[in-house]
Write a protein that holds these residues in place. Structure first.
Motif, PDB file in Angstrom:
ATOM      1  N   ALA A 217     -21.081  57.037  12.395  1.00  0.00           N
ATOM      2  CA  ALA A 217     -20.072  57.946  12.950  1.00  0.00           C
ATOM      3  C   ALA A 217     -19.003  57.172  13.724  1.00  0.00           C
ATOM      4  N   ALA A 218     -19.414  56.206  14.532  1.00  0.00           N
ATOM      5  CA  ALA A 218     -18.453  55.425  15.311  1.00  0.00           C
ATOM      6  C   ALA A 218     -17.600  54.535  14.406  1.00  0.00           C
ATOM      7  N   PHE A 219     -18.233  53.929  13.396  1.00  0.00           N
ATOM      8  CA  PHE A 219     -17.468  53.104  12.465  1.00  0.00           C
ATOM      9  C   PHE A 219     -16.475  53.959  11.674  1.00  0.00           C
ATOM     10  N   ALA A 220     -16.886  55.175  11.320  1.00  0.00           N
ATOM     11  CA  ALA A 220     -15.984  56.074  10.601  1.00  0.00           C
ATOM     12  C   ALA A 220     -14.790  56.468  11.466  1.00  0.00           C
ATOM     13  N   GLU A 221     -15.013  56.649  12.759  1.00  0.00           N
ATOM     14  CA  GLU A 221     -13.917  56.956  13.672  1.00  0.00           C
ATOM     15  C   GLU A 221     -12.969  55.771  13.812  1.00  0.00           C
ATOM     16  N   ALA A 222     -13.523  54.567  13.872  1.00  0.00           N
ATOM     17  CA  ALA A 222     -12.660  53.378  13.909  1.00  0.00           C
ATOM     18  C   ALA A 222     -11.803  53.309  12.657  1.00  0.00           C
ATOM     19  N   TRP A 223     -12.416  53.587  11.516  1.00  0.00           N
ATOM     20  CA  TRP A 223     -11.671  53.626  10.251  1.00  0.00           C
ATOM     21  C   TRP A 223     -10.561  54.670  10.303  1.00  0.00           C
ATOM     22  N   ARG A 224     -10.894  55.853  10.782  1.00  0.00           N
ATOM     23  CA  ARG A 224      -9.929  56.963  10.790  1.00  0.00           C
ATOM     24  C   ARG A 224      -8.701  56.632  11.619  1.00  0.00           C
ATOM     25  N   VAL A 225      -8.886  56.039  12.801  1.00  0.00           N
ATOM     26  CA  VAL A 225      -7.744  55.809  13.699  1.00  0.00           C
ATOM     27  C   VAL A 225      -7.001  54.522  13.372  1.00  0.00           C
ATOM     28  N   LEU A 226      -7.533  53.713  12.458  1.00  0.00           N
ATOM     29  CA  LEU A 226      -6.847  52.488  12.064  1.00  0.00           C
ATOM     30  C   LEU A 226      -5.817  52.762  10.974  1.00  0.00           C
ATOM     31  N   ALA A 227      -4.676  52.111  11.072  1.00  0.00           N
ATOM     32  CA  ALA A 227      -3.695  52.141   9.998  1.00  0.00           C
ATOM     33  C   ALA A 227      -4.201  51.271   8.848  1.00  0.00           C
ATOM     34  N   PRO A 228      -3.785  51.550   7.616  1.00  0.00           N
ATOM     35  CA  PRO A 228      -4.151  50.675   6.497  1.00  0.00           C
ATOM     36  C   PRO A 228      -3.808  49.224   6.820  1.00  0.00           C
ATOM     37  N   GLY A 229      -4.734  48.325   6.514  1.00  0.00           N
ATOM     38  CA  GLY A 229      -4.548  46.919   6.847  1.00  0.00           C
ATOM     39  C   GLY A 229      -4.995  46.569   8.250  1.00  0.00           C
ATOM     40  N   GLY A 230      -5.487  47.581   9.001  1.00  0.00           N
ATOM     41  CA  GLY A 230      -5.903  47.359  10.377  1.00  0.00           C
ATOM     42  C   GLY A 230      -7.240  46.638  10.469  1.00  0.00           C
ATOM     43  N   LEU A 231      -7.488  46.045  11.635  1.00  0.00           N
ATOM     44  CA  LEU A 231      -8.685  45.234  11.863  1.00  0.00           C
ATOM     45  C   LEU A 231      -9.635  45.929  12.832  1.00  0.00           C
ATOM     46  N   PHE A 232     -10.915  45.907  12.494  1.00  0.00           N
ATOM     47  CA  PHE A 232     -11.973  46.455  13.345  1.00  0.00           C
ATOM     48  C   PHE A 232     -12.917  45.310  13.705  1.00  0.00           C
TER      49      PHE A 232
END
Length: 271
Positions: free
Chosen positions: A124-139
């Motif tokens: 769930a937390a990783f999915a939220e990081a994905w959601r708020v990141l712009a394409p090409g973004g880094l987590f």
């Protein structure tokens, strides 16, 4: 299952003491920044998830003064301390890593240290990081993983066995490197880096170690809740085993196994 309400209350209560006792967490921040510097140049929008007292965020603000920096933490006390430390350099809010209060594609870099081990699952937390990141973004993240407090966990299991309660182990289960990598891939991230490093902290004795854990709000990581006399007997036996098995001239060790991970959201991501 981790009691998130208990985690929130514990870290809220210990916010003012946290920095004085978070020696390992500070070392993790320093190592994390070395890794992050290798992966990203100057992200214009950064989110720190589980920012705590702002230890990482302050360094990010120094390194990237032009960036728009936002921080969230589950514990109001931690967020208040971070807000005081960072002032106008960052937006600080009370929020859950699994329910971030931001629109999609709001950030170019999402970071987190010493936080995700307090989740029951990573998805769930990783999915939220994905959601708020712009394409090409880094987590990028650092979390305490499997192997953390192995001395405590092994000694506690031995103590339970000695009194015929081997099925009652209440120590926290930590994620493995494999589980962290699988969660990244399930979410859709391209895995750029995944590695494990140990940090060892030394204490005069077992009670001093347990007090230090409690003072940073991490009570969920050790079997501190009692059941009266029976539980006290287990704790006394655990401390005896811990000291005999691991103690030495330097005192007793407490190992923190740190999983460092970096993932990238693809440029063409539409998930």
């Amino acid at each position: 299952m981790i009691d998130r309400r208990r985690v929130r209350h514990s870290f809220h209560r210990q916010a003012l003491e946290y920095d004085a006792h978070a020696a390992v967490q500070k070392r993790v921040v320093e190592r994390f920044l070395q890794i992050l510097d290798d992966e990203v140049d100057s992200p214009p929008r950064i989110l720190d998830v589980g920012a705590g007292t702002g230890l990482l965020a302050r360094q990010l603000a120094d390194r990237h003064p032009a960036a728009l920096l936002s921080c969230v933490d589950l514990a109001p006390g931690m967020a208040a301390t971070a807000r005081q430390r960072l002032g106008s350099r960052a937006l600080v809010a009370v929020a859950d890593a699994e329910q971030l209060p931001f629109a999609g594609a709001s950030f170019d870099c999402v970071v987190s240290t010493s936080t995700f081990q307090w989740l029951t699952t990573l998805d769930a937390a990783f999915a939220e990081a994905w959601r708020v990141l712009a394409p090409g973004g880094l987590f990028a993240f650092a979390l305490f993983g499997h192997g953390t407090f192995h001395e405590l966990k092994g000694s506690y299991r031995s103590a339970l066995t000695a009194v015929g309660r081997e099925d009652e182990d209440r120590t926290q289960r930590f994620f493995t490197e494999t589980e962290a990598g699988a969660a990244l891939e399930r979410t859709g991230f391209g895995v750029r880096r995944l590695c494990v490093e140990d940090e060892v902290e030394w204490h005069p004795d077992v009670p001093a170690f347990l007090r230090s854990v409690k003072r940073v709000g991490a009570g969920n990581a050790s079997p501190l809740r009692g059941r009266g006399l029976a539980e006290r007997r287990v704790m006394v036996e655990m401390m005896r085993v811990y000291g005999e098995r691991y103690g030495g001239e330097r005192g007793i060790p407490a190992t923190y196994t740190v999983i460092y991970g970096v993932g990238m959201k693809p440029e063409a991501a539409e998930k």
